[in-house]
Design an enzyme around this catalytic site. Structure first.
Site, PDB file in Angstrom:
ATOM      1  CG  ASN A   1      -1.819   1.068   1.537  1.00 46.57           C
ATOM      2  OD1 ASN A   1      -1.732   2.144   0.650  1.00 46.57           O
ATOM      3  ND2 ASN A   1      -2.565   1.171   2.178  1.00 46.57           N
TER       4      ASN A   1
ATOM      5  NE  ARG B   1      -5.419   2.946  -0.785  1.00 47.08           N
ATOM      6  CZ  ARG B   1      -5.212   4.019  -0.090  1.00 47.08           C
ATOM      7  NH1 ARG B   1      -4.049   4.005   0.846  1.00 47.08           N
ATOM      8  NH2 ARG B   1      -6.184   4.959  -0.200  1.00 47.08           N
TER       9      ARG B   1
ATOM     10  CE  LYS C   1      -0.174   2.997   6.492  1.00 46.76           C
ATOM     11  NZ  LYS C   1      -1.621   3.553   6.420  1.00 46.76           N
TER      12      LYS C   1
ATOM     13  CD  GLU D   1      -6.874   1.417   3.415  1.00 49.49           C
ATOM     14  OE1 GLU D   1      -5.781   1.308   3.960  1.00 49.49           O
ATOM     15  OE2 GLU D   1      -7.293   2.353   2.969  1.00 49.49           O
TER      16      GLU D   1
ATOM     17  CG  HIS E   1     -10.761   6.716   1.666  1.00 47.76           C
ATOM     18  ND1 HIS E   1     -11.097   7.808   1.791  1.00 47.76           N
ATOM     19  CD2 HIS E   1      -9.407   6.544   1.808  1.00 47.76           C
ATOM     20  CE1 HIS E   1     -10.065   8.670   2.167  1.00 47.76           C
ATOM     21  NE2 HIS E   1      -9.021   8.051   1.886  1.00 47.76           N
TER      22      HIS E   1
ATOM     23  CG  MET F   1      -6.764  15.406  14.297  1.00 48.54           C
ATOM     24  SD  MET F   1      -7.736  17.111  14.082  1.00 48.54           S
ATOM     25  CE  MET F   1      -8.764  16.680  12.912  1.00 48.54           C
TER      26      MET F   1
ATOM     27  NE  ARG G   1      -5.665  14.374  -0.520  1.00 50.23           N
ATOM     28  CZ  ARG G   1      -6.022  13.143  -0.412  1.00 50.23           C
ATOM     29  NH1 ARG G   1      -6.929  12.691  -1.115  1.00 50.23           N
ATOM     30  NH2 ARG G   1      -5.375  12.264   0.485  1.00 50.23           N
TER      31      ARG G   1
ATOM     32  CG  LEU H   1     -13.164  10.773   9.774  1.00 48.00           C
ATOM     33  CD1 LEU H   1     -13.501  11.286  11.177  1.00 48.00           C
ATOM     34  CD2 LEU H   1     -13.887  11.718   8.598  1.00 48.00           C
TER      35      LEU H   1
HETATM   36  P1  ADP Z   1      -3.319   7.919   5.729  1.00 46.48           P
HETATM   37  O1  ADP Z   1      -4.247   8.476   5.375  1.00 46.48           O
HETATM   38  O2  ADP Z   1      -1.979   8.336   5.712  1.00 46.48           O
HETATM   39  O3  ADP Z   1      -3.270   6.342   6.152  1.00 46.48           O
HETATM   40  P2  ADP Z   1      -3.966   7.480   8.902  1.00 46.48           P
HETATM   41  O4  ADP Z   1      -5.340   6.741   8.467  1.00 46.48           O
HETATM   42  O5  ADP Z   1      -2.813   6.890   9.298  1.00 46.48           O
HETATM   43  O6  ADP Z   1      -3.429   8.388   7.466  1.00 46.48           O
HETATM   44  O7  ADP Z   1      -4.388   8.930   9.828  1.00 46.48           O
HETATM   45  C1  ADP Z   1      -3.537   9.926   9.996  1.00 46.48           C
HETATM   46  C2  ADP Z   1      -4.116  10.720  11.072  1.00 46.48           C
HETATM   47  O8  ADP Z   1      -4.635  10.361  12.077  1.00 46.48           O
HETATM   48  C3  ADP Z   1      -3.233  12.013  11.331  1.00 46.48           C
HETATM   49  O9  ADP Z   1      -3.718  13.314  11.021  1.00 46.48           O
HETATM   50  C4  ADP Z   1      -3.068  11.729  12.816  1.00 46.48           C
HETATM   51  O10 ADP Z   1      -2.693  12.748  13.599  1.00 46.48           O
HETATM   52  C5  ADP Z   1      -4.131  11.059  13.068  1.00 46.48           C
HETATM   53  N1  ADP Z   1      -4.144  10.354  14.518  1.00 46.48           N
HETATM   54  C6  ADP Z   1      -3.634   9.289  14.657  1.00 46.48           C
HETATM   55  N2  ADP Z   1      -3.578   8.708  16.019  1.00 46.48           N
HETATM   56  C7  ADP Z   1      -4.195  10.034  16.588  1.00 46.48           C
HETATM   57  C8  ADP Z   1      -4.545  10.509  17.935  1.00 46.48           C
HETATM   58  N3  ADP Z   1      -4.267   9.696  18.967  1.00 46.48           N
HETATM   59  N4  ADP Z   1      -5.192  11.533  18.321  1.00 46.48           N
HETATM   60  C9  ADP Z   1      -5.556  12.332  17.384  1.00 46.48           C
HETATM   61  N5  ADP Z   1      -5.140  12.042  15.956  1.00 46.48           N
HETATM   62  C10 ADP Z   1      -4.438  11.026  15.721  1.00 46.48           C
END
Ligand code: ADP
Length: 397
Positions: A9, A94, A16, A380, A182, A285, A242, A210
């Site tokens: 992925n 993916r 990954k 995934e 997704h 986040m 984005r 998200l």
């Molecule tokens: P990707 O789309 O790159 O696979 P992920 O599904 O790994 O992304 O999500 C990444 C997001 O999840 C980042 O914004 C990260 O800060 C947020 N995130 C992960 N753990 C936490 C947490 N404990 N609290 C708040 N946000 C989190």
């Protein structure tokens, strides 16, 4: 079919992977891990099925200049040493965009690869890396079966009204429609939903994926009826970098009054906007939650408000809501974001149990909530592995 299936992925800055037993039908990989921080300070990590970290000391040297393709070569070499004597039966990838031509998992040939290449402009953050991974594996082992699994595929059950834009018919016929993304994540949630909801899994469900990328999918009978992403993965929710939905007039203004060109606009929409653009601090986040700066708080508030308003826009496709499911990095881990989104949905009968939400429990709705609210981890890789097994079984039959 004895041996292993490798899933790859390839994201914008990460790769990954997971290794599954080709025969076993369970969802747990024998080995999994990732190269994170590609392009900046890449780091490799890997663990065995029980979660124990694996020795990564013999992984080749990674640096800021290491490309996705070079990272894959190092990974394949490392796997050859750590996988044991088990032959690789297939590599499942993916692939973000399948366009008009592909929805089901597809064995990659030169002709398939050439067609997927034409979709790069529709997913510039992901498709080039996805295809680089396929090419790197082909260069390493040209005979190995490679299978592309599409993020657009899950949404092929949508009806025409959910898919077309109000553009002239000729453009619609050309394929300028809403594809949605997704899909591998939504497919996983659809598969496991009955474990959590019983017969209500077949009802009116919205899944909120998200992560860095973010979207919503409205499902009934565990099939996609509508989704927030469109022709590209730019539409819909506020994301890490984005912008999500944007008045198209803004683009005309930027071109006409500011003289911005295509490359500048692409950079603005895909890399400078979203949580990063609004906060001016980070696309991450977790960093924003810890910041306390008013700009960070505003970015989180906008993320939540837009998620709720886009969710409301999907309700006509369902005619109501029985369950809301949060998944991916933010959805699985950020109690604050879930609470903020649900606070805008009280009028729908959504009620969150604060203690369950704080613990990232599977069920975070209160007993009196009219809507079940769940937190379910996505996977995934398991969906890609299942698709590979099915294609290998078909080929063997
Ligand atoms: P990707 O789309 O790159 O696979 P992920 O599904 O790994 O992304 O999500 C990444 C997001 O999840 C980042 O914004 C990260 O800060 C947020 N995130 C992960 N753990 C936490 C947490 N404990 N609290 C708040 N946000 C989190």
């Amino acid at each position: 079919m004895s041996g292993d299936i490798l899933t790859l992925n390839a994201g914008s800055s990460s790769l990954k992977f997971a290794v599954f037993d080709a025969e076993a039908r369970d969802r747990t990989p024998r080995i999994s891990g990732m190269i994170a921080g590609i392009g900046r300070a890449p780091e490799f990590s890997a663990r065995a099925s029980g979660g124990a970290p694996l020795d990564t000391g013999d992984f080749g040297a990674l640096g800021a200049e290491t490309s996705h393709a070079e990272g894959i070569v190092l990974l394949l070499d490392w796997l050859a040493r750590h996988q044991g004597e088990r032959p690789l039966q297939a590599v499942g990838h993916r692939v973000v965009h399948g366009g008009k031509g592909f929805s089901a998992p597809t064995r990659v040939t030169d002709a398939v690869l050439a067609e997927l290449e034409t979709l790069v402009p529709l997913a510039p953050l992901h498709q080039p890396h996805n295809l680089a991974a396929i090419r790197a594996v082909a260069a390493w082992r040209p005979d190995l079966c490679q299978i592309a699994c599409f993020d657009t595929g899950f949404h092929h059950t949508q009806d025409r009204l959910s898919r077309i834009f109000a553009l002239p018919r000729a453009l619609t016929d050309e394929g300028i429609i809403r594809y949605g993304f997704h899909g591998l994540s939504y497919d996983h949630i659809a598969r496991v939903l009955p474990e959590h909801l019983g017969p209500r899994a077949e009802g009116r469900v919205i899944v909120a994926h998200l992560g860095n990328g973010a979207s919503l999918c409205a499902m009934k009978g565990r099939k996609s009826l509508a989704t927030s992403m469109g022709f590209t993965a730019l539409d819909g929710l506020v994301m890490g970098r984005r912008c999500g939905s944007l008045d198209p007039g803004v683009l005309l203004y930027l071109m006409q009054s500011k003289g911005m060109g295509v490359a500048e606009i692409e950079d603005l929409l895909y890399r400078q906007s979203g949580l990063f653009g609004v906060s001016g601090i980070s696309n991450n986040m977790r960093v924003l939650e810890q910041s306390g700066a008013p700009e960070a708080d505003e970015a989180i508030a906008l993320f939540a408000y837009r998620a709720a308003s886009v969710l409301a826009g999907l309700l006509p496709a369902l005619g109501g809501l029985d369950a809301l499911v949060f998944t991916a990095g933010i959805g699985e881990n950020s109690a604050r974001t879930r609470q903020a989104i649900c606070a805008h949905l009280g009028w729908l009968g959504v009620e969150v149990d604060a203690a369950a939400n704080a613990e990232n429990a599977v069920r975070i709705s209160s007993d009196g909530s009219a809507v079940d609210v769940l937190v379910v981890p996505t996977d995934e890789e398991a969906v890609i592995a299942a698709a590979c097994r099915a294609l290998l079984d078909d080929a063997a039959a």
